[in-house]
Structure formats: C-alpha cells, structure tokens
Design a protein around this motif. Structure first.
Motif, PDB file in Angstrom:
ATOM      1  N   GLY A  94       0.826  -1.208   0.000  1.00 52.66           N
ATOM      2  CA  GLY A  94       0.000   0.000   0.000  1.00 52.66           C
ATOM      3  C   GLY A  94       0.856   1.251   0.000  1.00 52.66           C
ATOM      4  N   GLN A  95       1.944   1.227   0.752  1.00 53.24           N
ATOM      5  CA  GLN A  95       2.865   2.363   0.762  1.00 53.24           C
ATOM      6  C   GLN A  95       3.460   2.601  -0.618  1.00 53.24           C
ATOM      7  N   VAL A  96       3.760   1.519  -1.330  1.00 50.31           N
ATOM      8  CA  VAL A  96       4.274   1.644  -2.699  1.00 50.31           C
ATOM      9  C   VAL A  96       3.274   2.389  -3.573  1.00 50.31           C
ATOM     10  N   HIS A  97       2.001   2.011  -3.462  1.00 51.70           N
ATOM     11  CA  HIS A  97       0.970   2.632  -4.286  1.00 51.70           C
ATOM     12  C   HIS A  97       0.788   4.108  -3.932  1.00 51.70           C
ATOM     13  N   VAL A  98       0.908   4.425  -2.654  1.00 52.22           N
ATOM     14  CA  VAL A  98       0.830   5.830  -2.245  1.00 52.22           C
ATOM     15  C   VAL A  98       1.978   6.614  -2.873  1.00 52.22           C
ATOM     16  N   LEU A  99       3.177   6.081  -2.775  1.00 50.56           N
ATOM     17  CA  LEU A  99       4.350   6.768  -3.326  1.00 50.56           C
ATOM     18  C   LEU A  99       4.260   6.908  -4.841  1.00 50.56           C
ATOM     19  N   LEU A 100       3.656   5.942  -5.503  1.00 52.87           N
ATOM     20  CA  LEU A 100       3.419   6.052  -6.947  1.00 52.87           C
ATOM     21  C   LEU A 100       2.541   7.262  -7.254  1.00 52.87           C
ATOM     22  N   GLY A 101       1.470   7.409  -6.469  1.00 53.17           N
ATOM     23  CA  GLY A 101       0.583   8.556  -6.664  1.00 53.17           C
ATOM     24  C   GLY A 101       1.271   9.872  -6.386  1.00 53.17           C
ATOM     25  N   VAL A 102       2.062   9.903  -5.311  1.00 46.78           N
ATOM     26  CA  VAL A 102       2.799  11.110  -4.963  1.00 46.78           C
ATOM     27  C   VAL A 102       3.775  11.477  -6.083  1.00 46.78           C
ATOM     28  N   ALA A 103       4.478  10.479  -6.610  1.00 49.69           N
ATOM     29  CA  ALA A 103       5.417  10.721  -7.706  1.00 49.69           C
ATOM     30  C   ALA A 103       4.703  11.317  -8.919  1.00 49.69           C
ATOM     31  N   LYS A 104       3.519  10.804  -9.233  1.00 46.04           N
ATOM     32  CA  LYS A 104       2.772  11.322 -10.375  1.00 46.04           C
ATOM     33  C   LYS A 104       2.326  12.765 -10.137  1.00 46.04           C
ATOM     34  N   ASP A 148      12.575  10.994  -6.016  1.00 44.80           N
ATOM     35  CA  ASP A 148      12.760  10.594  -4.619  1.00 44.80           C
ATOM     36  C   ASP A 148      11.641   9.656  -4.177  1.00 44.80           C
ATOM     37  N   ALA A 149      10.400   9.986  -4.553  1.00 49.99           N
ATOM     38  CA  ALA A 149       9.262   9.121  -4.215  1.00 49.99           C
ATOM     39  C   ALA A 149       9.376   7.776  -4.917  1.00 49.99           C
TER      40      ALA A 149
END
Length: 240
Positions: free
Chosen positions: A112-122, A135-136
């Motif tokens: 789930g943290q990976v998916h959050v960071l994916l969204g943040v990166a986008k 960085d994300a």
C-alpha cells in the motif's frame, strides 16, 4: 485484471460482486459491499468516470469508518487522492496521500505504501518537480523490491523512464529500460502472439484456463483453440 490494465474487466467483476451482495440484501455482508464499492471506485477512476468513482469510494469509506476497518480506510484515502489527482486538484490530493501513508505505515501495508508513493510521484511529475518525483519513486522501488512485487517495479521503471528521458540522462534511461524488460520477462507479462508487453496501457485482455494472458484482439484474430504459450487445449467461448 486491474493490475494488468484491462479496466473494463476490472469494473465488470466488482459490479457483479455488488449485484450479488444486493441480491442477498444490503445487510448481508457490509464487508463485501464495502470492498466491491472500493474496487468499483478504482476502476471507474481509471476509466475516467470520476463522479461515479467518488460516489463508490464515499460509500466504501462510510462503511469502513462505521466498522473501524483501518486497512479499507487507507485504501479509500488512497483512492480519494488518486481521484483528486485525476481531476488536477493536487492541493487536495497531497494531504489525502499523506493520510493514506500514515495508516498504511501503521498497519504495516508495505505494498500500500508503494501505491501511495506512486501517486505522490505522479503528482510531482504533474507539477514538473522531477527531483521530488524521483525521490518518491526510489522509496517505492525499495519497498517493492522488499515485498517482491514485480508489477509495481514495472510501473516504477516506466515512470523513471519518462523522467530520465525528459532530463536527457541516457545512462539512467537505458538502465530503467533494461530493468523494465527484465520485469516483463520474469512475470511473463507479454502477449505470446504479438510479443507486446502487457500492463503499460489499458488493453482488453483474456486469461485462458492455463492462466496465460493475451490481448483479446490477438486471440480473436488468431482463432486458436489452444494456448499459444503452453499448447494446452484451451477453452469454450466466453472463458474468463
């Protein structure tokens, strides 16, 4: 089918699940109702139906809050953030991602943290703040490798390719292109008929009983009655 980007099938199955729950009565299993609404929300967002996505996610979150379901609350917050990002409302998306990350960390959901960071990166990419996006992505890559999730690694390599191409950094770009194709080979995420990778863009796919996945158009054009990969006798029409 959500992870391999067949959004129409990703919507079809939770809709059928929601119908079954309703057939048994709304009080039959709130957990199943909440999960089907959540998965419908994700699929609707990816299809661009953001109003429907928000309605389904709100329904799922309402049930999650009533029953103290922290894992589902985290997923709903992530979905809300993705919806706001899809609308271009990054100011609202960022705090939703922060809230989702807080719960994901609390409950130990590293994927789930990976998916959050994916969204943040986008989000950072949409703002053209590429260093923060990288960085994300790097943090997400570390987590994805820890949990051994190749699909997430594939998506992260795709994002990295876009960033390094825009920066003109050829060495880093080549490294991620190579890593991307390695992930495709390891997961067998390519169509055995046309050879194109699966999971990069929305495509109508077909899973055979042997679990091999192909583009639906390729199977229809080929007309084979056995799996092109393992040659196992395939299927009657209408297989999943």
């Amino acid at each position: 089918m959500l992870c391999v980007l067949d959004y129409e099938k990703a919507l079809f199955f939770p809709c059928k699940a929601a119908e079954l729950v309703n057939d048994y009565g709304k009080g039959w299993s709130l957990k199943y109702r909440a999960m089907s609404q959540y998965h419908m929300a994700v699929a609707y967002r990816l299809l661009g139906h953001l109003g429907s996505a928000m309605e389904c996610c709100e329904e799922s979150m309402k049930i999650a809050l009533q029953h103290g379901d922290r894992p589902l609350q985290a997923l709903c917050l992530l979905c809300f953030a993705d919806i706001h990002r899809s609308r271009g409302d990054l100011e609202t998306a960022f705090p939703r991602y922060d809230s989702a990350m807080s719960i994901m960390t609390e409950i130990g959901n590293r994927l789930g943290q990976v998916h959050v960071l994916l969204g943040v990166a986008k989000c950072w990419m949409a703002r053209k703040v590429l260093d923060k996006a990288l960085d994300a992505i790097e943090k997400a890559q570390d987590l994805a490798e820890e949990v051994g999730n190749k699909l997430s690694q594939l998506k992260l390599h795709c994002l990295s390719e876009v960033i390094y191409r825009s920066k003109g950094l050829q060495r880093e770009l080549r490294a991620h292109v190579v890593s991307f194709h390695e992930c495709v080979e390891e997961t067998e995420l390519y169509c055995g008929l046309c050879g194109e990778s699966i999971g990069e863009k929305n495509s109508r796919l077909q899973a055979l009983p042997c679990s091999h996945i192909f583009h639906l158009r390729c199977l229809q054009t080929n007309g084979t009655r056995s799996c092109p990969n393992c040659r196992r006798s395939s299927m009657k029409p209408g297989f999943v």
